[in-house]
Structures are given as C-alpha cells and as structure tokens.
Design an enzyme around this catalytic site. Sequence first.
Site, PDB file in Angstrom:
ATOM      1  N   LYS A 169      13.876   6.352  -7.634  1.00 48.39           N
ATOM      2  CA  LYS A 169      13.627   7.324  -6.608  1.00 48.39           C
ATOM      3  C   LYS A 169      14.359   8.706  -7.100  1.00 48.39           C
ATOM      4  O   LYS A 169      14.972   9.385  -6.161  1.00 48.39           O
ATOM      5  CB  LYS A 169      13.814   7.047  -5.140  1.00 48.39           C
ATOM      6  CG  LYS A 169      13.666   7.887  -4.006  1.00 48.39           C
ATOM      7  CD  LYS A 169      12.097   7.858  -3.483  1.00 48.39           C
ATOM      8  CE  LYS A 169      12.006   8.905  -2.571  1.00 48.39           C
ATOM      9  NZ  LYS A 169      10.312   8.963  -2.085  1.00 48.39           N
ATOM     10  N   ASP A 184       8.027   4.830  -3.849  1.00 48.78           N
ATOM     11  CA  ASP A 184       6.942   4.939  -2.827  1.00 48.78           C
ATOM     12  C   ASP A 184       5.374   4.844  -3.261  1.00 48.78           C
ATOM     13  O   ASP A 184       4.696   3.972  -2.895  1.00 48.78           O
ATOM     14  CB  ASP A 184       7.274   5.933  -1.806  1.00 48.78           C
ATOM     15  CG  ASP A 184       7.220   7.032  -2.523  1.00 48.78           C
ATOM     16  OD1 ASP A 184       7.941   7.165  -3.631  1.00 48.78           O
ATOM     17  OD2 ASP A 184       7.498   8.383  -1.920  1.00 48.78           O
TER      18      ASP A 184
END
Length: 332
Positions: free
Chosen positions: A171, A204
């Site tokens: 991330k 994600d």
Amino acid sequence: MAHRVTLIPGDGIGPEVIEATKTVIDAAGVDIKYDVVEAGAGVMEEKGTPLPDEVIESVEKNKVALKGPITTPVGSGFRSVNVAIRQKLKLFANVRPTKNLPGIGVKDADLVTVRENTEGLYSGVEHYCDEDHSVAESHCIISRKASERVVRFAFEYALQEGREKVTAVHKANILKATNGLFLETAKEVASDYPEIEFEDRIVDNMAMQLVQKPELYDVIVTTNLFGDILSDLCAGLVGGLGVAPGGNYGHDKAVFEPIHGSAPKYAGQNKVNPTAQILTGTMMLKHIGEKEAANNIYQAVEEAIQEGEKLTYDLGGDAGTQEYAEYVASKL
Ligand code: NAD
C-alpha cells in the site's frame, strides 16, 4: 531411522485435526517420532505462560514442527502464541499455497502467498495513548532486512517450484515510508532474478483482482497483515479454510500449520475438515525429504474428495473428522 518432529497439537479443533493427520501420515508409511509439546490457554494455568520454553527448545532441537491452531484471546489477555512462535524462531516466511482440489472452489487458482511473518503490524508495539483509553496506536515496523529476506525467499521458492512470476503486494501509495520501503526493496531483489517476471500491485486492487482473475497470479509476496488477509481470501476461492495448508520457514527451522484457527465453536465435535492440516502435513513431509509419501497423500486426498463419499460438513457431506481421515488413509 525415524524422523524426529515436534508436535504441537494446539487447542480448539487442533488436537482433532492433528490426530487425523497422524492417521494419514502413518498410513503413508513414514516413520516419525513425535515430541509432543503443549502451548496455548490450556497450559497457561499450570506453567504460568501459554508458550512454555520447552516448546521453543523442542523446535530448536528438531528443526521441524507440525502444529495445530492455537486460540488468541481478542482485545485483552496474552499475545498470540502463534505469532510468538514465528517471531522467536525467526520463521520469516509464511507460505500458503492455494490450489483447487477436484470439484471444489468458486474459482480456479494455483498460486502461493508468501507472507512476511515477523514484523509489520504484528510487531506488537502498540498502546493506549491516554488514561481513559480513548486513543490507541499501533506501530507498523518494516525493515529493509526483513523485506529483503522474505522477497528473496519468494524468488527462490519460485525458482525451486518452477513458477514464473512474483507479484509484490503493498500500500505504498498511502503508507509511503513503510510500504514504500517494502516495495523499493522488492524491486531491488527482483533485479537479481531476471528469469522470473516481477510486478507489483496495490493491496485493495489485488483483493479485487484475486476474486475476479486469480489465474493471473503465481507467487505473491507481501507484508504480514496483507498476507494474512489475502491468504484467507485465496482459501475462500478454492473451498475454504478447511482445505488451506501453510508452513512457516526460517533459515534452518520450519513450523507447519494450516491457515485456519482453532474454530472454538466446533471443538471436540469430530466435525471439522482435517484436509488443511493433512495437506500441511504433506508440506512438512516434503521439507524432511519424504516427497513420495507427500505426493501419495496429496493424491489420496484428491481421490477422496473427487469420489465425494465421505466429506465433512464444509464440503457438503456429513462425515466426521476422523472418519474422513481414515477414508483418505485407506487409499494409501
Ligand atoms: P477460524 O479459522 O478458527 O474459524 C473461522 C471459521 O472457519 C470457523 O467458524 C469455521 O466455520 C471455518 N473453519 C475453520 N477451520 C475449519 C476446518 N478445519 N474445517 C471446516 N471449517 C473450518 O478463525 P476465527 O474464528 O477467526 O479464530 C478462532 C481462533 O483461532 C482465534 O482465537 C484466533 O486468534 C485463532 N487463530 C489461530 C491461528 C493459528 O493457530 N495459526 C490462525 C487463525 C486464527
């Protein structure tokens, strides 16, 4: 000569799935002498700790352990014994293969998650910031050293297993320091392996891609928390936690445990699926050089599941844990 393996039955459904696994390994004709050691809430009262020294000492001596799941109290109480075992033994890579057994799962997948196992948000550095517990913080610790060794492990694993691509998951767009360091290190290590394709994905997006197009992925390497979550997602693709094995590897020691936890609501009911623990046993057998027995057990599981006569509840059957294990054993 018999192999010597530390056996940690764990708690909840642990002892049942471990017993089932021993039944199958015995039937495959592998000579193993198990050193049984107990960890978890059950020994807390007697020994004053959920992780007595003899557990770590036994794995240090034997270099290999087969482990059932151990319950971790939520919110308060002792820290995870599972995490402590990985950290104390420096088992820095958690390998979680995802592969369909015949006729099972919602998607076809054949990929492996390699999860960093010693730091990240599992470092255990967290506290409340004020007296009335209205603010809390956890430190996500990422080091170049731990990132490098787990990514290198993933590439070496890919080479050894004939896999073609490694995907680093992170991330780094938001967590620019911690995940930026992980990604930067992954790119550096990748340059040492030009024969293996390398790419990266933001976590994600990766979660969505894994649900829609798992066939695009081969070996995934990621940080501790993301690896935990994505490997459960992957287990869901191929039939659930009852069929998802795993192993923790260090430089010279390994502890094999399934992805699933202690499923307390099913404990003692001879009901859950021991396949995850049995396939975890095959990873352990490969590690100790019993490749043929490991392959035979894998085939016996495939046959048993394909026939579908004795399946546990999670796969639509009503066979008990031990009944299923004996059915698998009968095919060996
Ligand atoms: P869990 O994996 O124990 O169970 C979640 C659900 O998955 C169960 O209710 C059940 O429906 C299903 N399931 C799990 N194993 C199965 C099996 N072998 N066969 C069929 N169905 C199965 O997860 P949880 O409920 O979140 O955690 C329970 C406890 O286990 C917690 O204390 C947690 O901290 C601990 N845990 C331990 C480990 C480990 O030992 N490495 C891993 C994960 C969770």
